[in-house]
Design an enzyme around this catalytic site. Structure first.
Site, short mmCIF file in Angstrom:
data_model
loop_
_atom_site.label_atom_id
_atom_site.label_comp_id
_atom_site.label_asym_id
_atom_site.label_seq_id
_atom_site.Cartn_x
_atom_site.Cartn_y
_atom_site.Cartn_z
CB SER A 139 -0.81 0.13 1.29
OG SER A 139 -1.52 1.41 1.42
CE1 TYR A 152 -3.28 -1.87 5.70
CE2 TYR A 152 -3.28 0.39 4.82
CZ TYR A 152 -3.39 -1.09 4.77
OH TYR A 152 -3.79 -1.54 3.12
#
Length: 261
Positions: A139, A152
């Site tokens: 990501s 995250y």
């Protein structure tokens, strides 16, 4: 050359399912891996892919998958797609269990799958020659931090580092290590998982954003990278919608040309 086989994790929905579909359309043999047997069965019926039910946070499940693949036949590529986010709380206030889950699925599952399948990739190369691929979907959160992203961010930064080190370790072998780092992708489940099933919160980040990425956009990027000539390695591919300049810089509404002067 015989048909090539790719293993895709997180295949029951979103980017994983789209990647399975596209590889099948391109003539690949595919093994889709996920936890939900019912969704995998539907995907198999739709695409003709092989499927295997496994929880990648469990070593026994990964070992069983490895043994299944060893009998099934040659493996040419692995796509580590399984992952996810949990919550948007601060580092101070976030739940340690959420962090543990994010590290398990985004980092340790990638390590487990890579360790399990590298011997199978090498066996294929020894028998057939050519090249092999390990693709990991990370990501932009693994490259740029943002408020609320603590756990995250940390997990995806770790996954990025894992890929960087793996590429160094495999230098000299005909195995490409490819990282695909998407920005905003609108899928049916990512936000629901992050916000504990709250559909309103899950929809809010995409409100009035022109053309966020789709799962199919990312799948096309993955398959295209794997199908490059064997001597070409797309080490790191960052893909974002035009409306997104960074995780915390997002245009909402129509994109317009600025007036001169």
């Amino acid at each position: 050359m015989s048909t090539r086989r790719v293993v895709v994790t997180g295949a029951s929905s979103g980017i994983g399912a789209a990647t399975v579909r596209l590889f099948r359309q391109r003539g690949w043999d595919v093994v889709g891996v996920a936890r939900r047997s019912d969704r995998l069965a539907a995907l198999a019926a739709e695409t003709g892919a092989d499927v295997f039910t496994a929880d990648l946070t469990r070593q026994d499940d990964v070992d069983a998958l490895r043994d299944y693949l060893a009998v099934l036949g040659p493996v040419h590529a692995l796509v580590n797609n399984a992952g996810g986010a949990m919550g948007l709380d601060s580092v101070e206030d976030s739940a340690i269990d959420d962090w543990a889950w994010m590290f398990e699925i985004n980092v340790l599952a990638v390590k487990r799958m890579t360790s399990a399948l590298l011997p199978l990739l090498r066996r294929t190369l020894a028998a057939d020659g050519g090249s092999a691929d390990i693709v990991t979907v990370t990501s932009i959160a693994g490259h740029v931090a943002y408020l609320g992203g603590g756990g995250y961010n940390a997990a995806k930064f770790a996954a990025h580092a894992l890929m960087e080190v793996l590429r160094l370790e495999l230098n000299g072998e005909p195995i490409r290590v490819i990282e695909v780092a998407p920005g905003m992708v609108k899928t049916e489940e990512f936000g629901l998982v992050r916000f504990g099933g709250d559909a309103v919160k899950a929809a809010a980040p995409y409100e009035n954003v022109l053309n966020p990425l789709s799962a199919e956009d990312v799948a096309e990027t993955i398959v295209s990278a794997v199908e490059r000539p064997a001597h070409v390695n797309l080490d790191l591919i960052t893909i974002k919608p035009v409306a997104q300049a960074a995780p915390s810089r997002l245009a909402r509404g129509e994109l317009t040309v600025r007036a001169e002067g």
